[in-house]
Design an enzyme around this catalytic site. Structure first.
Site, PDB file in Angstrom:
ATOM      1  CD  GLU A   1      32.722  65.906  48.989  1.00 24.47           C
ATOM      2  OE1 GLU A   1      32.500  65.693  47.903  1.00 24.47           O
ATOM      3  OE2 GLU A   1      34.056  66.625  49.179  1.00 24.47           O
TER       4      GLU A   1
HETATM    5  C1  LIG Z   1      26.350  57.214  46.390  1.00 19.02           C
HETATM    6  C2  LIG Z   1      27.866  57.838  46.142  1.00 19.02           C
HETATM    7  C3  LIG Z   1      28.152  59.012  45.536  1.00 19.02           C
HETATM    8  C4  LIG Z   1      29.260  59.778  45.047  1.00 19.02           C
HETATM    9  N1  LIG Z   1      29.399  60.881  44.496  1.00 19.02           N
HETATM   10  C5  LIG Z   1      30.506  61.335  44.047  1.00 19.02           C
HETATM   11  C6  LIG Z   1      30.607  62.712  43.429  1.00 19.02           C
HETATM   12  O1  LIG Z   1      29.509  63.248  43.321  1.00 19.02           O
HETATM   13  N2  LIG Z   1      31.717  62.914  42.839  1.00 19.02           N
HETATM   14  C7  LIG Z   1      32.951  62.303  42.987  1.00 19.02           C
HETATM   15  O2  LIG Z   1      34.062  62.391  42.578  1.00 19.02           O
HETATM   16  N3  LIG Z   1      32.993  60.996  43.816  1.00 19.02           N
HETATM   17  C8  LIG Z   1      31.907  60.645  44.589  1.00 19.02           C
HETATM   18  N4  LIG Z   1      31.732  59.441  45.092  1.00 19.02           N
HETATM   19  C9  LIG Z   1      33.111  58.892  45.381  1.00 19.02           C
HETATM   20  C10 LIG Z   1      33.480  58.976  46.920  1.00 19.02           C
HETATM   21  O3  LIG Z   1      34.033  60.200  47.032  1.00 19.02           O
HETATM   22  C11 LIG Z   1      34.451  57.794  47.110  1.00 19.02           C
HETATM   23  O4  LIG Z   1      33.801  56.514  47.139  1.00 19.02           O
HETATM   24  C12 LIG Z   1      35.328  58.037  48.008  1.00 19.02           C
HETATM   25  O5  LIG Z   1      35.950  59.067  48.246  1.00 19.02           O
HETATM   26  C13 LIG Z   1      36.154  56.741  48.474  1.00 19.02           C
HETATM   27  O6  LIG Z   1      36.737  56.458  47.404  1.00 19.02           O
HETATM   28  P1  LIG Z   1      36.900  54.930  46.963  1.00 19.02           P
HETATM   29  O7  LIG Z   1      35.427  54.465  47.026  1.00 19.02           O
HETATM   30  O8  LIG Z   1      37.781  54.819  45.688  1.00 19.02           O
HETATM   31  O9  LIG Z   1      37.350  54.122  48.369  1.00 19.02           O
HETATM   32  P2  LIG Z   1      39.212  53.893  48.423  1.00 19.02           P
HETATM   33  O10 LIG Z   1      39.931  55.242  48.160  1.00 19.02           O
HETATM   34  O11 LIG Z   1      39.606  52.599  47.820  1.00 19.02           O
HETATM   35  O12 LIG Z   1      39.254  53.749  49.908  1.00 19.02           O
HETATM   36  C14 LIG Z   1      38.792  52.573  50.500  1.00 19.02           C
HETATM   37  C15 LIG Z   1      38.853  52.768  52.302  1.00 19.02           C
HETATM   38  O13 LIG Z   1      40.037  52.711  52.736  1.00 19.02           O
HETATM   39  C16 LIG Z   1      40.324  53.378  53.697  1.00 19.02           C
HETATM   40  N5  LIG Z   1      41.493  54.659  53.126  1.00 19.02           N
HETATM   41  C17 LIG Z   1      41.695  54.702  51.985  1.00 19.02           C
HETATM   42  N6  LIG Z   1      42.779  55.557  52.175  1.00 19.02           N
HETATM   43  C18 LIG Z   1      43.355  55.961  53.471  1.00 19.02           C
HETATM   44  C19 LIG Z   1      44.318  56.845  53.914  1.00 19.02           C
HETATM   45  N7  LIG Z   1      44.965  57.268  53.277  1.00 19.02           N
HETATM   46  N8  LIG Z   1      44.084  56.770  55.219  1.00 19.02           N
HETATM   47  C20 LIG Z   1      43.406  55.964  56.128  1.00 19.02           C
HETATM   48  N9  LIG Z   1      42.308  55.187  55.459  1.00 19.02           N
HETATM   49  C21 LIG Z   1      42.307  55.262  54.053  1.00 19.02           C
HETATM   50  C22 LIG Z   1      39.120  54.355  54.057  1.00 19.02           C
HETATM   51  O14 LIG Z   1      38.427  53.671  55.085  1.00 19.02           O
HETATM   52  C23 LIG Z   1      38.229  54.338  52.690  1.00 19.02           C
HETATM   53  O15 LIG Z   1      36.995  54.094  53.141  1.00 19.02           O
HETATM   54  C24 LIG Z   1      30.570  59.232  45.590  1.00 19.02           C
HETATM   55  C25 LIG Z   1      30.238  57.526  45.816  1.00 19.02           C
HETATM   56  C26 LIG Z   1      29.263  57.097  46.210  1.00 19.02           C
HETATM   57  C27 LIG Z   1      29.090  55.608  46.701  1.00 19.02           C
END
Ligand SMILES: Cc1cc2nc3c(=O)[nH]c(=O)nc-3n(C[C@H](O)[C@H](O)[C@H](O)COP(=O)(O)OP(=O)(O)OC[C@H]3O[C@@H](n4cnc5c(N)ncnc54)[C@H](O)[C@@H]3O)c2cc1C
Length: 600
Positions: free
Chosen positions: A454
């Site tokens: 989220e």
């Molecule tokens: C168990 C689980 C359930 C999930 N359920 C859903 C779901 O139901 N629906 C859905 O759509 N998604 C879902 N997700 C996805 C989840 O919302 C994303 O994993 C999350 O938003 C982060 O995206 P990413 O993993 O691509 O990390 P990335 O976008 O690659 O980011 C990696 C890290 O970089 C940092 N970062 C990135 N951008 C910025 C910024 N602008 N400023 C500061 N720091 C930053 C943060 O620390 C972040 O944790 C789920 C994920 C998991 C693991």
């Protein structure tokens, strides 16, 4: 097996004494909220969570979900528990009455949700996601969807999901590749892959209504790396006619499930959309003019509504997990014999005193408890502001802004503190907490995801500092400081309140200084805002909880029953142990970004 007792007494205190809900019966959704109805929801909802959801928490974690021949199976017992939940009407608690729901306000659905998450986060997430999806469909869907799909979701017969994330696009949704092409009949055909979709597939319901964002290609058939063409769609797993009848399987298949650190009973799926039939929700997008760059599209409004509700929901997940972990840590500290009290043996006839005699153990438990109960108060207060924000009261606009400002605080500060609470509770068990048998390490594993999904917590902090502080000329922080300084003026002469008053004052002064610093420096150098955002968010969280703890203390002064005495204890703890972080956090914000930015 871990214990769980739903915190019904605390909810009663918050709803009746703290929020004085009886005075708010004019608000939308509060009209029928009689004390008996509130009690009925808290007592029976709590009992359901204790007796039906919680016994499946550990076994669900051990077994996890299965993926066989393209089909997802949830752990043993989940199906019956989910059906019992739906049949009891809990899934439709917040659904509008015209769609078969009970029409209860977010205050009550949030209370039920917290108890469900504490009892079994994996299982409770399925109906939570469905409620988010039907809320979005009510806000943006066509009449036939409201008539023939929403009631099935409200009843729990069908479930819902929220599909945003893709392999190359999580936080940065501009980079999404999934596309939806309009057809002559007005529907769309969707192609792409979504990953990490909670409840993306399961064996609990006959159909799943996916709420998906995707890009609509321009007239040249191209999509762009911005948000201008992103739109919001409904994509059923099994096709549904306008008459509500189920048809053939749609082109959505499950590519697999993730093997994860926690919430193992929750199916986190890869979903492949292969020319799937999709219905666009919300207004028809106008293509951007040549050279026009848009940071958003009208079609994303429905998605943002769903995400805001989900962010509050995720904060509440961590409050629940912090509560159940605290309860178990406290119980263990009353069973385990270890060492002697520093001031001399408490039970000299026994080989050792109980673990609870140690100041450091009390510190850990009080940290967990004051955080959990303070956050619960914040969540309840915020839902009241949301309701006032939707009313015709003169303060509606500022209430809506306050609720909006608190959303990233509840999500990020709430999940940080909730995780810390689970970790502290595990610490109370020593090595017996680290091994699996006692079940407390599961709380740590389950709560960890809440800081990530989220919108990762760092991104929430950026939302707070980058968007919410400056929006409409800083109207939201102005509303917050008007509230806080107003309270300080009203209470400065109350001597009995002095220890609590001092804490709020210290928090407010440091928060004001940090806000000023960010306003002056953040615009000149965005890295200063980015580097200080996380500390600022924590500073606002600690100050808000100081304000709410002081108000709860005021209600508790002079009362001699355990609940009010404990409220005073937690309020004192917050002022003495958490508020001192405020000047440190201010100093960190004011340190700027120069050093941080040196890291390559
Ligand atoms: C168990 C689980 C359930 C999930 N359920 C859903 C779901 O139901 N629906 C859905 O759509 N998604 C879902 N997700 C996805 C989840 O919302 C994303 O994993 C999350 O938003 C982060 O995206 P990413 O993993 O691509 O990390 P990335 O976008 O690659 O980011 C990696 C890290 O970089 C940092 N970062 C990135 N951008 C910025 C910024 N602008 N400023 C500061 N720091 C930053 C943060 O620390 C972040 O944790 C789920 C994920 C998991 C693991």
């Amino acid at each position: 097996m871990p214990i769980y007792r739903a915190p019904v007494e605390d909810f009663r205190f918050l709803i009746h004494e703290f929020l004085e809900v009886e005075k708010h019966r004019d608000l939308p959704g509060f009209e029928d909220l009689s004390p008996d109805l509130i009690d009925d929801i808290l007592v029976n909802g709590g009992k359901f969570c204790e007796e039906v959801l919680q016994p499946l928490n550990q076994s669900g974690d051990e077994e996890g979900c299965h993926f066989e021949n393209g089909v997802v199976r949830t752990p043993k017992g989940f199906n019956q528990a989910y059906k019992a939940y739906s049949e009891a009407g809990w899934g439709g608690l917040g659904g509008p009455t015209e769609f078969g729901g009970a029409g209860m306000p977010v205050l009550m659905t949030m209370a039920l949700s917290e108890m469900g998450m504490a009892a079994n986060q994996s299982l409770a997430m399925y109906p939570m996601l469905t409620a988010g999806a039907y809320g979005a469909l009510i806000a943006t869907g066509a009449d036939w969807m409201k008539k023939n799909i929403v009631p099935k979701m409200v009843s729990g017969e069908w479930a819902g999901t929220m599909c945003l994330t893709e392999p190359g696009a999580g936080t940065d949704l501009r980079l999404m590749k999934t596309r939806a092409v309009e057809q002559p009949d007005g529907t769309y055909r969707m192609t792409g892959t979504k990953i990490f979709i909670s409840g993306g597939d399961q064996d609990l319901t006959d159909n799943i209504i996916h709420m998906v964002i995707a890009k609509i290609p321009d007239e040249k058939g191209q999509t762009h790396d911005d948000l201008s063409t992103v739109n919001f769609f409904m994509v059923p797993k099994v096709l549904v006619g306008e008459d509500g009848k189920m048809g053939a399987r749609n082109g959505v298949t499950t590519g697999g499930i993730e093997h994860k650190m926690g919430i193992k009973g929750q199916a986190t799926c890869v979903l492949n959309f292969d020319n799937a039939i999709a219905w666009r929700l919300g207004p028809k997008p106008t293509p951007p003019k040549p050279g026009e760059k848009r940071s958003s599209s009208a079609g994303m409004a429905g998605m943002f509504g769903m995400m805001n509700a989900a962010r509050l929901g995720v904060g509440v997940q961590s409050i629940g997990l912090g509560e159940v972990a605290y309860q178990n840590g406290l119980a263990y500290a009353h069973e385990r014999r270890v060492g002697r009290a520093l001031t001399g043996p408490k039970e000299p006839d026994k080989p050792a005193d109980l673990e609870i005699v140690h100041p450091d153990v009390k510190r850990m438990l009080l940290q967990a408890r004051s955080a959990v109960e303070g956050l619960r108060a914040l969540a309840c207060w915020t839902t009241l502001q949301m309701a006032i924000g939707k009313s015709s009261r003169p303060e509606a606009e500022s209430a809506a802004m306050l609720a909006d400002l608190m959303t990233p605080i509840i999500k990020a500060f709430g999940t940080d503190l909730g995780f810390e609470a689970t970790n502290l509770a595990m610490q109370c068990y020593g090595g017996h907490g680290y091994i699996r048998d006692n079940g407390v390490e599961q709380f740590v594993r389950d709560s960890r995801i809440n800081q990530i999904y989220e919108g990762a917590n760092g991104v929430q902090a950026m939302d707070l500092v980058g968007r919410k502080l400056g929006h409409k000329g800083g109207a939201a922080p102005i509303a917050l400081f008007t509230l806080l300084t107003g309270w300080l003026t009203e209470n400065e002469k109350d001597e009995a309140l002095a220890p609590y008053f001092k804490g709020v004052k210290r928090g407010v002064e440091t928060l004001q200084a940090a806000t000023m610093w960010l306003a002056q420096h953040g615009l000149q150098n965005p890295n200063d805002a980015g580097a200080g955002a996380y500390d600022y968010m924590r500073l606002m969280g600690i100050t808000m909880l100081a304000f709410l703890w002081a108000r709860m203390a005021k209600l508790s002064l002079g009362k001699d029953d355990p609940l009010h005495k404990d409220k005073l204890m937690c309020a004192r703890y917050w002022m003495e142990r958490m508020v001192p972080e405020c000047p440190m956090l201010l100093e960190r914000v004011q340190a700027g970004s120069a050093t941080v930015m040196q890291l390559n």
